[in-house]
Scaffold this motif. Sequence first.
Motif, short mmCIF file in Angstrom:
data_model
loop_
_atom_site.label_atom_id
_atom_site.label_comp_id
_atom_site.label_asym_id
_atom_site.label_seq_id
_atom_site.Cartn_x
_atom_site.Cartn_y
_atom_site.Cartn_z
N ASN A 1 6.96 31.72 -24.09
CA ASN A 1 6.83 32.65 -25.22
C ASN A 1 6.93 31.92 -26.55
N ALA B 1 3.68 30.17 -27.10
CA ALA B 1 2.64 31.11 -27.51
C ALA B 1 2.78 31.48 -28.99
N LEU B 2 4.02 31.68 -29.45
CA LEU B 2 4.24 31.98 -30.87
C LEU B 2 3.80 30.82 -31.75
N GLN B 3 4.09 29.60 -31.33
CA GLN B 3 3.68 28.43 -32.11
C GLN B 3 2.16 28.27 -32.11
N THR C 1 -0.04 30.73 -31.83
CA THR C 1 -0.55 31.79 -32.69
C THR C 1 -0.39 31.42 -34.15
N SER C 2 0.76 30.88 -34.50
CA SER C 2 1.00 30.45 -35.87
C SER C 2 0.01 29.37 -36.29
N SER D 1 -2.93 28.78 -35.00
CA SER D 1 -4.28 29.37 -35.07
C SER D 1 -4.48 30.14 -36.37
N LEU D 2 -3.49 30.92 -36.76
CA LEU D 2 -3.60 31.67 -38.01
C LEU D 2 -3.68 30.73 -39.21
N ARG E 1 -7.18 29.25 -39.29
CA ARG E 1 -8.15 30.25 -39.74
C ARG E 1 -8.02 30.52 -41.24
N ASP F 1 0.39 37.41 -43.17
CA ASP F 1 0.37 37.34 -41.70
C ASP F 1 0.66 35.93 -41.21
N THR F 2 0.11 34.96 -41.91
CA THR F 2 0.31 33.56 -41.53
C THR F 2 1.76 33.14 -41.72
N ALA G 1 3.97 34.83 -39.06
CA ALA G 1 3.80 34.19 -37.75
C ALA G 1 4.52 32.84 -37.71
#
Length: 110
Positions: free
Chosen positions: A50, A53-55, A57-58, A60-61, A64, A76-77, A80
């Motif tokens: 988990n 996954a959080l890292q 997602t961070s 990726s944001l 982007r 949001d970035t 995250a």
Amino acid sequence: MQIGANSLLQEMQTLTGEIKPNGITPNITQQVANTSGSDFGSLLSEAVGNVNALQATSSSLQTRLDMGDTRVTLSDTVIAREKASVAFEATVQVRNKLVEAYKEIMSMPV
């Protein structure tokens, strides 16, 4: 010294099997049943997954946002990134407590 979750769990299980207070095995009311059906190793592995996954997602944001994706906001970035940071720090603290407990158990006289 690197201590993996599985090796730590195996060491604790072997120590548990060797320890019987005064040669008397505990009765059924003294034993704690695992009602969730999960063992410690799988729970620890899931928690680390988990955090990973959080890292991801961070990251990726962040990528982007840097690339100019208009669907990703700065707030949001940042949120995250902070979630990933807090989760990682909590994981490090749990690891430190496990290592401390392991060292304390290993220093006990037999």
